[in-house]
Write a protein that holds these residues in place. Structure first.
Motif, PDB file in Angstrom:
ATOM      1  N   ARG A 181       0.849  -1.190   0.000  1.00 39.24           N
ATOM      2  CA  ARG A 181       0.000   0.000   0.000  1.00 39.24           C
ATOM      3  C   ARG A 181       0.890   1.247   0.000  1.00 39.24           C
ATOM      4  NH1 ARG A 181      -5.677   1.165   3.105  1.00 39.24           N
ATOM      5  NH2 ARG A 181      -5.939   3.318   2.375  1.00 39.24           N
ATOM      6  N   GLN A 182       0.653   2.139  -0.957  1.00 36.12           N
ATOM      7  CA  GLN A 182       1.464   3.336  -1.045  1.00 36.12           C
ATOM      8  C   GLN A 182       1.006   4.378  -0.021  1.00 36.12           C
ATOM      9  OE1 GLN A 182       2.345   4.868  -4.933  1.00 36.12           O
ATOM     10  NE2 GLN A 182       3.452   3.009  -5.467  1.00 36.12           N
ATOM     11  N   LEU A 183       1.929   5.266   0.330  1.00 35.02           N
ATOM     12  CA  LEU A 183       1.688   6.268   1.365  1.00 35.02           C
ATOM     13  C   LEU A 183       1.795   7.672   0.777  1.00 35.02           C
ATOM     14  CD1 LEU A 183       3.907   4.721   4.191  1.00 35.02           C
ATOM     15  CD2 LEU A 183       1.423   4.515   3.917  1.00 35.02           C
ATOM     16  N   PRO A 184       1.065   8.636   1.346  1.00 36.63           N
ATOM     17  CA  PRO A 184       1.165  10.014   0.848  1.00 36.63           C
ATOM     18  C   PRO A 184       2.576  10.559   1.006  1.00 36.63           C
ATOM     19  CG  PRO A 184      -0.801   9.753   2.208  1.00 36.63           C
ATOM     20  CD  PRO A 184       0.018   8.504   2.391  1.00 36.63           C
ATOM     21  N   LEU A 185       3.077  11.172  -0.048  1.00 35.85           N
ATOM     22  CA  LEU A 185       4.389  11.808  -0.030  1.00 35.85           C
ATOM     23  C   LEU A 185       4.267  13.324  -0.080  1.00 35.85           C
ATOM     24  CD1 LEU A 185       7.494  11.616  -0.160  1.00 35.85           C
ATOM     25  CD2 LEU A 185       7.272  11.501  -2.670  1.00 35.85           C
ATOM     26  N   PHE A 186       3.408  13.822  -0.974  1.00 34.05           N
ATOM     27  CA  PHE A 186       3.324  15.257  -1.194  1.00 34.05           C
ATOM     28  C   PHE A 186       1.925  15.609  -1.680  1.00 34.05           C
ATOM     29  CE2 PHE A 186       3.719  19.022  -3.908  1.00 34.05           C
ATOM     30  CZ  PHE A 186       4.407  19.899  -3.069  1.00 34.05           C
ATOM     31  N   THR A 187       1.428  16.743  -1.228  1.00 34.01           N
ATOM     32  CA  THR A 187       0.097  17.199  -1.604  1.00 34.01           C
ATOM     33  C   THR A 187       0.182  18.580  -2.219  1.00 34.01           C
ATOM     34  OG1 THR A 187      -0.896  15.939   0.207  1.00 34.01           O
ATOM     35  CG2 THR A 187      -2.242  17.640  -0.798  1.00 34.01           C
ATOM     36  N   ALA A 188      -0.264  18.697  -3.474  1.00 31.60           N
ATOM     37  CA  ALA A 188      -0.379  19.994  -4.150  1.00 31.60           C
ATOM     38  C   ALA A 188      -1.842  20.414  -4.092  1.00 31.60           C
ATOM     39  CB  ALA A 188       0.085  19.883  -5.599  1.00 31.60           C
ATOM     40  N   ALA A 189      -2.079  21.648  -3.701  1.00 29.28           N
ATOM     41  CA  ALA A 189      -3.443  22.070  -3.397  1.00 29.28           C
ATOM     42  C   ALA A 189      -3.818  23.353  -4.126  1.00 29.28           C
ATOM     43  CB  ALA A 189      -3.605  22.279  -1.893  1.00 29.28           C
ATOM     44  N   THR A 218      -7.398  18.906  -5.033  1.00 29.11           N
ATOM     45  CA  THR A 218      -6.074  18.604  -4.505  1.00 29.11           C
ATOM     46  C   THR A 218      -5.508  17.421  -5.266  1.00 29.11           C
ATOM     47  OG1 THR A 218      -6.580  19.421  -2.280  1.00 29.11           O
ATOM     48  CG2 THR A 218      -4.854  17.779  -2.454  1.00 29.11           C
ATOM     49  N   LEU A 219      -4.215  17.481  -5.600  1.00 24.48           N
ATOM     50  CA  LEU A 219      -3.540  16.378  -6.287  1.00 24.48           C
ATOM     51  C   LEU A 219      -2.481  15.822  -5.354  1.00 24.48           C
ATOM     52  CD1 LEU A 219      -3.426  14.832  -8.996  1.00 24.48           C
ATOM     53  CD2 LEU A 219      -1.600  16.415  -9.685  1.00 24.48           C
ATOM     54  N   GLN A 220      -2.599  14.534  -5.035  1.00 22.00           N
ATOM     55  CA  GLN A 220      -1.693  13.933  -4.060  1.00 22.00           C
ATOM     56  C   GLN A 220      -0.796  12.904  -4.723  1.00 22.00           C
ATOM     57  OE1 GLN A 220      -3.233  11.800  -0.428  1.00 22.00           O
ATOM     58  NE2 GLN A 220      -2.105  13.482   0.495  1.00 22.00           N
ATOM     59  N   LEU A 221       0.482  12.971  -4.353  1.00 22.86           N
ATOM     60  CA  LEU A 221       1.501  12.047  -4.851  1.00 22.86           C
ATOM     61  C   LEU A 221       1.823  11.032  -3.767  1.00 22.86           C
ATOM     62  CD1 LEU A 221       3.683  11.415  -7.097  1.00 22.86           C
ATOM     63  CD2 LEU A 221       5.203  12.920  -5.790  1.00 22.86           C
ATOM     64  N   TYR A 222       1.905   9.754  -4.144  1.00 24.68           N
ATOM     65  CA  TYR A 222       2.165   8.659  -3.208  1.00 24.68           C
ATOM     66  C   TYR A 222       3.501   7.980  -3.558  1.00 24.68           C
ATOM     67  CZ  TYR A 222      -2.786   8.982  -1.935  1.00 24.68           C
ATOM     68  OH  TYR A 222      -4.016   9.433  -1.508  1.00 24.68           O
ATOM     69  N   TYR A 223       4.072   7.316  -2.564  1.00 21.13           N
ATOM     70  CA  TYR A 223       5.292   6.546  -2.787  1.00 21.13           C
ATOM     71  C   TYR A 223       5.120   5.151  -2.197  1.00 21.13           C
ATOM     72  CZ  TYR A 223       6.717   6.930   2.137  1.00 21.13           C
ATOM     73  OH  TYR A 223       6.774   6.815   3.506  1.00 21.13           O
ATOM     74  N   CYS A 224       5.915   4.215  -2.728  1.00 24.30           N
ATOM     75  CA  CYS A 224       5.896   2.855  -2.213  1.00 24.30           C
ATOM     76  C   CYS A 224       6.953   2.721  -1.126  1.00 24.30           C
ATOM     77  CB  CYS A 224       6.160   1.853  -3.335  1.00 24.30           C
ATOM     78  SG  CYS A 224       6.241   0.137  -2.742  1.00 24.30           S
ATOM     79  N   PRO A 225       6.587   2.350   0.099  1.00 22.49           N
ATOM     80  CA  PRO A 225       7.581   2.239   1.166  1.00 22.49           C
ATOM     81  C   PRO A 225       8.560   1.084   0.970  1.00 22.49           C
ATOM     82  CG  PRO A 225       5.445   1.461   1.922  1.00 22.49           C
ATOM     83  CD  PRO A 225       5.217   2.071   0.576  1.00 22.49           C
ATOM     84  N   ALA A 226       8.288   0.204  -0.005  1.00 21.08           N
ATOM     85  CA  ALA A 226       9.206  -0.911  -0.252  1.00 21.08           C
ATOM     86  C   ALA A 226      10.457  -0.474  -1.004  1.00 21.08           C
ATOM     87  CB  ALA A 226       8.490  -2.013  -1.039  1.00 21.08           C
ATOM     88  N   SER A 227      10.327   0.562  -1.862  1.00 20.24           N
ATOM     89  CA  SER A 227      11.477   0.996  -2.651  1.00 20.24           C
ATOM     90  C   SER A 227      11.193   2.332  -3.309  1.00 20.24           C
ATOM     91  CB  SER A 227      11.819  -0.033  -3.730  1.00 20.24           C
ATOM     92  OG  SER A 227      12.823   0.459  -4.593  1.00 20.24           O
ATOM     93  N   GLU A 228      12.209   3.197  -3.304  1.00 17.88           N
ATOM     94  CA  GLU A 228      12.069   4.472  -4.006  1.00 17.88           C
ATOM     95  C   GLU A 228      12.089   4.302  -5.517  1.00 17.88           C
ATOM     96  OE1 GLU A 228      16.472   4.427  -2.717  1.00 17.88           O
ATOM     97  OE2 GLU A 228      14.625   3.330  -2.355  1.00 17.88           O
ATOM     98  N   ASP A 229      12.483   3.127  -5.992  1.00 21.44           N
ATOM     99  CA  ASP A 229      12.517   2.873  -7.424  1.00 21.44           C
ATOM    100  C   ASP A 229      11.169   2.436  -7.986  1.00 21.44           C
ATOM    101  OD1 ASP A 229      15.255   3.458  -7.611  1.00 21.44           O
ATOM    102  OD2 ASP A 229      15.787   1.433  -6.968  1.00 21.44           O
ATOM    103  N   HIS A 230      10.208   2.124  -7.130  1.00 18.98           N
ATOM    104  CA  HIS A 230       8.889   1.746  -7.615  1.00 18.98           C
ATOM    105  C   HIS A 230       8.129   2.989  -8.082  1.00 18.98           C
ATOM    106  CE1 HIS A 230       8.722  -2.316  -5.256  1.00 18.98           C
ATOM    107  NE2 HIS A 230       9.769  -2.212  -6.038  1.00 18.98           N
ATOM    108  N   PRO A 231       7.305   2.859  -9.104  1.00 18.39           N
ATOM    109  CA  PRO A 231       6.600   4.030  -9.637  1.00 18.39           C
ATOM    110  C   PRO A 231       5.706   4.693  -8.577  1.00 18.39           C
ATOM    111  CG  PRO A 231       6.457   2.180 -11.165  1.00 18.39           C
ATOM    112  CD  PRO A 231       7.030   1.635  -9.896  1.00 18.39           C
ATOM    113  N   ASN A 232       5.695   6.012  -8.612  1.00 13.25           N
ATOM    114  CA  ASN A 232       4.793   6.762  -7.741  1.00 13.25           C
ATOM    115  C   ASN A 232       3.404   6.813  -8.371  1.00 13.25           C
ATOM    116  OD1 ASN A 232       7.694   8.236  -7.639  1.00 13.25           O
ATOM    117  ND2 ASN A 232       6.751   8.247  -5.625  1.00 13.25           N
ATOM    118  N   ARG A 233       2.402   6.924  -7.520  1.00 10.68           N
ATOM    119  CA  ARG A 233       1.029   7.030  -8.006  1.00 10.68           C
ATOM    120  C   ARG A 233       0.414   8.354  -7.540  1.00 10.68           C
ATOM    121  NH1 ARG A 233      -2.791   2.074  -7.632  1.00 10.68           N
ATOM    122  NH2 ARG A 233      -3.737   3.407  -9.208  1.00 10.68           N
ATOM    123  N   THR A 234      -0.711   8.714  -8.134  1.00 10.36           N
ATOM    124  CA  THR A 234      -1.386   9.960  -7.792  1.00 10.36           C
ATOM    125  C   THR A 234      -2.870   9.727  -7.618  1.00 10.36           C
ATOM    126  OG1 THR A 234      -1.671  10.536 -10.128  1.00 10.36           O
ATOM    127  CG2 THR A 234       0.285  11.414  -9.009  1.00 10.36           C
TER     128      THR A 234
END
Length: 332
Positions: free
Chosen positions: A269-277, A313-329
């Protein structure tokens, strides 16, 4: 200048002690207009970018119905700021202003806007976050700098269509060396996606999950409480998630689409990294207005000048398993 979120209007931990276990720190960035340098955290400011590293471009398809020359966006933004200054100083003649605005538009209407350029357009800086300022960013043992860029146009085929598209760079600032002083700029853009340069005033707050992510009994109890006090938005708008530009935390209030788990292809499960508002706060989230901005004008509510959709609001997510995994929005 620091920015301080007022105490929440309801003490839900007193009413629902079980909610405490779900608290998660988020960092409200509190961007305010300024002149950040590459050594500073910023929204829309220059990046600490290695001179020898290629500047990223966007290879996706673009929807051009809202595009305008990038230089026009910057010039129009500068004109409006100067006009606001003259208005505050009582030195404003609206007949003169209309003529100035018409002359500016006519100048860019007569120039080549670059729409016929078939090359992949360069991205623009969106955010630069130093770990020293923004606690809770992932992998601090390897990185101390997070850089976010995006393509400031609509993308019909993106994961979150008709929005800008992010690119992420994780860095150790000590390894950057010579810095790129004059990165390329796109010829055209959607002006709503071009951030005004802002310095940051980070503040850590506590967020809680959306009601739908809480255990059933706790979610039901909070729902019954909001009905009892006659304020159905009390949890969502005043307690659970801070509005505005922020890092980590829980994120936003689902409303554009039904809630869904943001999962990586690896199953994590990806986690919130950054929120553009679209602004720092509005009429529904006014209780989050910083104490220091209580008497400020409209510039405190929307310093970045970015608009997502119809004020979303547009939110960017990251995978806590690896920074190389694609980010989702996701868009809220």
């Amino acid at each position: 200048m620091t920015r301080t979120t007022p105490p929440r209007p309801y003490d839900l931990l007193d009413l629902f002690p079980g909610l405490a276990g779900y608290g998660r720190p988020a960092v409200r960035l509190h961007p305010r207009r300024g002149e950040p340098a590459a050594e500073d955290g910023s929204i829309g400011g220059p990046l600490l970018w290695p001179a020898e590293e290629p500047w990223p471009v966007c290879g996706l398809e673009h929807e051009d119905c809202a595009d305008e020359p990038f230089a026009y966006t910057l010039a129009w933004r500068a004109y409006l700021e100067d006009r606001d200054r003259r208005e505050r100083e009582g030195d404003l003649d609206w007949d003169v202003e209309r003529r100035r605005a018409d002359e500016l538009e006519a100048r860019f209407d007569s120039e080549e806007d670059g729409e016929g350029d078939a090359t992949a357009p360069p991205l623009i800086p969106l955010a630069q976050l130093y770990y020293r300022d923004v606690p809770g960013l992932p992998w601090p043992e390897r990185y101390d700098l997070l850089q976010l860029l995006w393509c400031p146009r609509d993308h019909p085929d993106a994961e979150t269509p008709y929005n800008p598209v992010f690119q992420v760079r994780w860095r150790s600032s000590r390894s950057v060396g010579a810095v790129l002083d004059d990165p390329p700029r796109p010829l055209v853009c959607n002006g709503d996606y071009v951030p005004s340069p802002c310095v940051l005033h980070p503040e850590v707050v506590t967020e809680y999950p959306p009601n739908e992510d809480l255990p059933g009994a706790l979610a039901d109890a909070i729902g019954e409480w909001t009905e009892r006090i006659g304020d159905p938005a009390a949890y969502d708008c005043a307690i659970s998630a801070a509005p505005g530009w922020k890092a980590v935390g829980y994120g936003g209030i689902w409303g554009v689409v039904d809630p869904y788990p943001v999962e990586c292809d690896c199953g994590e499960r990806q986690l919130p990294l950054f929120t553009a508002a679209s602004g720092e706060f509005d009429g529904g989230t006014g209780t989050w207005r910083p104490v220091e901005d209580a008497e400020a004008g409209r510039e405190a509510a929307d310093p970045v000048k970015v608009v997502i959709g119809r004020g979303y609001t547009l939110q960017l997510y990251y995978c806590p398993a690896s920074e190389d995994h694609p980010n989702r929005t996701a868009m809220f």
